[in-house]
Design an enzyme around this catalytic site. Structure first.
Site, PDB file in Angstrom:
ATOM      1  N   ASP A  10       0.856  -1.207   0.000  1.00 50.97           N
ATOM      2  CA  ASP A  10       0.000   0.000   0.000  1.00 50.97           C
ATOM      3  C   ASP A  10       0.889   1.253   0.000  1.00 50.97           C
ATOM      4  O   ASP A  10       0.852   2.055   0.927  1.00 50.97           O
ATOM      5  CB  ASP A  10      -0.958   0.001   1.198  1.00 50.97           C
ATOM      6  CG  ASP A  10      -0.232   0.040   2.554  1.00 50.97           C
ATOM      7  OD1 ASP A  10      -0.834   0.542   3.534  1.00 50.97           O
ATOM      8  OD2 ASP A  10       0.930  -0.395   2.624  1.00 50.97           O
ATOM      9  N   ASP A  15       6.699   1.143   1.923  1.00 44.94           N
ATOM     10  CA  ASP A  15       6.409   0.163   0.876  1.00 44.94           C
ATOM     11  C   ASP A  15       7.255   0.438  -0.364  1.00 44.94           C
ATOM     12  O   ASP A  15       7.800  -0.471  -0.992  1.00 44.94           O
ATOM     13  CB  ASP A  15       4.943   0.242   0.441  1.00 44.94           C
ATOM     14  CG  ASP A  15       3.963   0.081   1.580  1.00 44.94           C
ATOM     15  OD1 ASP A  15       3.795   1.038   2.356  1.00 44.94           O
ATOM     16  OD2 ASP A  15       3.385  -1.003   1.708  1.00 44.94           O
ATOM     17  N   ASN A  40      -2.512   2.770   3.437  1.00 47.24           N
ATOM     18  CA  ASN A  40      -1.917   4.091   3.746  1.00 47.24           C
ATOM     19  C   ASN A  40      -2.710   5.220   3.097  1.00 47.24           C
ATOM     20  O   ASN A  40      -2.793   6.323   3.632  1.00 47.24           O
ATOM     21  CB  ASN A  40      -0.472   4.128   3.246  1.00 47.24           C
ATOM     22  CG  ASN A  40       0.459   3.372   4.162  1.00 47.24           C
ATOM     23  OD1 ASN A  40       0.278   3.367   5.375  1.00 47.24           O
ATOM     24  ND2 ASN A  40       1.425   2.684   3.585  1.00 47.24           N
ATOM     25  N   THR A 124       2.871  -6.018   2.680  1.00 47.53           N
ATOM     26  CA  THR A 124       3.363  -4.900   3.504  1.00 47.53           C
ATOM     27  C   THR A 124       2.260  -3.871   3.750  1.00 47.53           C
ATOM     28  O   THR A 124       2.533  -2.712   4.062  1.00 47.53           O
ATOM     29  CB  THR A 124       4.577  -4.210   2.848  1.00 47.53           C
ATOM     30  OG1 THR A 124       4.155  -3.635   1.593  1.00 47.53           O
ATOM     31  CG2 THR A 124       5.711  -5.182   2.610  1.00 47.53           C
ATOM     32  N   PHE A 165      -0.923  -0.797  12.487  1.00 50.50           N
ATOM     33  CA  PHE A 165      -1.823  -0.291  11.444  1.00 50.50           C
ATOM     34  C   PHE A 165      -2.294  -1.379  10.466  1.00 50.50           C
ATOM     35  O   PHE A 165      -3.495  -1.503  10.212  1.00 50.50           O
ATOM     36  CB  PHE A 165      -1.122   0.830  10.674  1.00 50.50           C
ATOM     37  CG  PHE A 165      -1.936   1.422   9.552  1.00 50.50           C
ATOM     38  CD1 PHE A 165      -1.705   1.031   8.244  1.00 50.50           C
ATOM     39  CD2 PHE A 165      -2.942   2.346   9.804  1.00 50.50           C
ATOM     40  CE1 PHE A 165      -2.450   1.573   7.202  1.00 50.50           C
ATOM     41  CE2 PHE A 165      -3.691   2.892   8.772  1.00 50.50           C
ATOM     42  CZ  PHE A 165      -3.444   2.502   7.467  1.00 50.50           C
ATOM     43  N   ASN A 166      -1.371  -2.144   9.876  1.00 50.90           N
ATOM     44  CA  ASN A 166      -1.763  -3.087   8.826  1.00 50.90           C
ATOM     45  C   ASN A 166      -2.782  -4.110   9.333  1.00 50.90           C
ATOM     46  O   ASN A 166      -3.715  -4.479   8.618  1.00 50.90           O
ATOM     47  CB  ASN A 166      -0.545  -3.846   8.281  1.00 50.90           C
ATOM     48  CG  ASN A 166       0.336  -2.961   7.423  1.00 50.90           C
ATOM     49  OD1 ASN A 166      -0.118  -1.941   6.915  1.00 50.90           O
ATOM     50  ND2 ASN A 166       1.595  -3.336   7.285  1.00 50.90           N
ATOM     51  N   HIS A 238       9.708  -0.145   8.312  1.00 53.96           N
ATOM     52  CA  HIS A 238       8.834  -1.300   8.529  1.00 53.96           C
ATOM     53  C   HIS A 238       8.866  -2.288   7.344  1.00 53.96           C
ATOM     54  O   HIS A 238       9.313  -3.416   7.466  1.00 53.96           O
ATOM     55  CB  HIS A 238       7.378  -0.837   8.712  1.00 53.96           C
ATOM     56  CG  HIS A 238       7.146   0.157   9.803  1.00 53.96           C
ATOM     57  ND1 HIS A 238       7.221  -0.148  11.150  1.00 53.96           N
ATOM     58  CD2 HIS A 238       6.808   1.466   9.743  1.00 53.96           C
ATOM     59  CE1 HIS A 238       6.940   0.929  11.868  1.00 53.96           C
ATOM     60  NE2 HIS A 238       6.676   1.916  11.049  1.00 53.96           N
ATOM     61  N   ASP A 239       8.367  -1.848   6.210  1.00 53.15           N
ATOM     62  CA  ASP A 239       8.187  -2.758   5.071  1.00 53.15           C
ATOM     63  C   ASP A 239       9.495  -3.254   4.475  1.00 53.15           C
ATOM     64  O   ASP A 239       9.601  -4.446   4.117  1.00 53.15           O
ATOM     65  CB  ASP A 239       7.330  -2.067   3.997  1.00 53.15           C
ATOM     66  CG  ASP A 239       5.957  -1.692   4.538  1.00 53.15           C
ATOM     67  OD1 ASP A 239       5.365  -0.745   4.011  1.00 53.15           O
ATOM     68  OD2 ASP A 239       5.505  -2.337   5.504  1.00 53.15           O
TER      69      ASP A 239
HETATM   70  O1  RIB Z   1       2.481   0.017  10.837  1.00 48.64           O
HETATM   71  C1  RIB Z   1       3.373   0.184   9.755  1.00 48.64           C
HETATM   72  C2  RIB Z   1       2.748  -0.277   8.486  1.00 48.64           C
HETATM   73  O2  RIB Z   1       1.603   0.507   8.198  1.00 48.64           O
HETATM   74  C3  RIB Z   1       3.666  -0.121   7.259  1.00 48.64           C
HETATM   75  O3  RIB Z   1       3.380  -1.142   6.340  1.00 48.64           O
HETATM   76  C4  RIB Z   1       3.261   1.201   6.700  1.00 48.64           C
HETATM   77  O4  RIB Z   1       3.484   1.293   5.283  1.00 48.64           O
HETATM   78  C5  RIB Z   1       1.791   1.189   6.974  1.00 48.64           C
HETATM   79  O5  RIB Z   1       1.167   0.451   5.926  1.00 48.64           O
HETATM   80 CA    CA Z   2       2.778  -0.561   4.080  1.00 51.87          CA
END
Ligand code: RIB
Ligand code: CA
Length: 310
Positions: A10, A15, A40, A124, A165-166, A238-239
């Site tokens: 996303d 990403d 996102n 991701t 979040f994801n 993160h990703d």
């Molecule tokens: O919490 C971090 C994640 O949420 C990452 O994948 C960032 O791109 C958002 O999608």
């Molecule tokens: Ca992401």
């Protein structure tokens, strides 16, 4: 022999960097497709962002939009983190190629069914597309090597105190994936919050005179603005860490643990409930990343970004 992979994302600043990391290593991974999910930002924006970043890097591949919302909930976006476009910061030119007409979920199913080698899926973003593929075509499970996902956390949250979040955006989809029986590596906040790129490393990219390096530096500069308000010293990648784990599994240390997704909690919806002490009696179903070699990882990202044509 490069591993066949599908990236479901996303874009999203991190990403975008994960995509660049993957395509910098054709000797390690063969990207069968890049599928896009809303998260996102809205689907229209995340698709456009993927096309723009890949075009800027001179990469062309199948890019297909999937779900524009979670399976059972309204979409929640992260514009506070990624901006109005979902990729604020660099001024990227228009894409040089178009997205596939096929739905991203069908692309996932067809790519897995058509692969001679078992496929690794690298989600991701929210797990909507991956869950929909598993629900719609359960036969693909036998041809999936592993799902290496960025999401969740054993000990913290970033969108609520309990949830990452994801997972939070589509907890029902996450529950389908985590219960699927497919091998899963969970790259959660426990390691991604340790995998921060620092201002000096961002400055190195900004001053590199390298087109893609400067662009990634600009992405990180914007990405850092939100994280500075959260009290971070740097920017958590993160990703890219999920992608790095596919390229080199030794970059993290994992434990095989039972993980369940909370979908009903008033304060805890989206929690990846990690059972460290086996108190639930559930069978372990996830390899949970708990340690990361931060320096080796960040160097891997910088080297990959600077490996593109100047
Ligand atoms: O919490 C971090 C994640 O949420 C990452 O994948 C960032 O791109 C958002 O999608
Ligand atoms: Ca992401």
């Amino acid at each position: 022999m490069p591993k066949p992979i599908i990236i479901d994302c996303d874009p999203g600043h991190d990403d975008a960097i994960a995509l660049l990391l993957a395509f910098a290593h054709p000797e390690l991974v063969n990207v069968l497709a890049v599928t896009i999910v809303a998260g996102n930002q809205t689907l229209e924006k995340t698709v456009n962002n993927a096309l723009k970043v890949l075009s800027f890097a001179g990469v062309q591949c199948e890019v297909a939009g999937g779900y524009d919302r979670p399976l059972m909930r309204p979409l929640e976006i992260a514009d506070a983190v990624h901006g109005e476009s979902g990729l604020d910061g660099p001024d990227l030119p228009a894409p040089t190629f178009a997205a596939s007409e096929k739905h991203g979920v069908q692309v996932i199913i067809d790519a897995i069914r058509g692969s001679r080698e078992k496929v690794t899926i690298v989600p991701t973003g929210p797990l909507t597309n991956v869950a929909a593929a598993l629900i719609g075509a359960p036969d693909i499970k036998k041809n999936i090597e592993r799902i290496v996902l960025m999401g969740g956390a054993a000990r913290e949250g970033n969108w609520t105190p309990a949830a990452e979040f994801n997972i939070l955006v589509d907890p029902e989809a996450a529950s389908v994936v985590f219960q699927s029986g497919v091998p899963i590596t969970m790259i959660g906040l426990d390691v991604t919050h340790e995998a921060q790129v620092m201002a000096a490393e961002v400055d190195y990219l900004l001053n590199s005179g390298h087109r893609v390096g400067v662009m990634v530096g600009e992405l990180l500069e914007f990405f850092g603005e939100f994280h500075e308000t959260m009290g971070f010293a740097g920017m958590p990648l993160h990703d890219p860490l999920a992608m790095a784990t596919v390229l080199d599994p030794t970059i993290v240390e994992t434990r095989h643990l039972p993980v369940t997704i909370e979908t009903q909690g008033q304060y805890t919806t989206g929690r990846t409930v990690v059972d460290f002490y086996g108190v639930t009696g559930k069978e372990p179903n996830v390899d949970v990343a708990l340690k990361v070699d931060r320096d080796r990882f960040v160097q891997m990202v910088i080297d990959a970004v600077l490996s593109y044509d100047k």
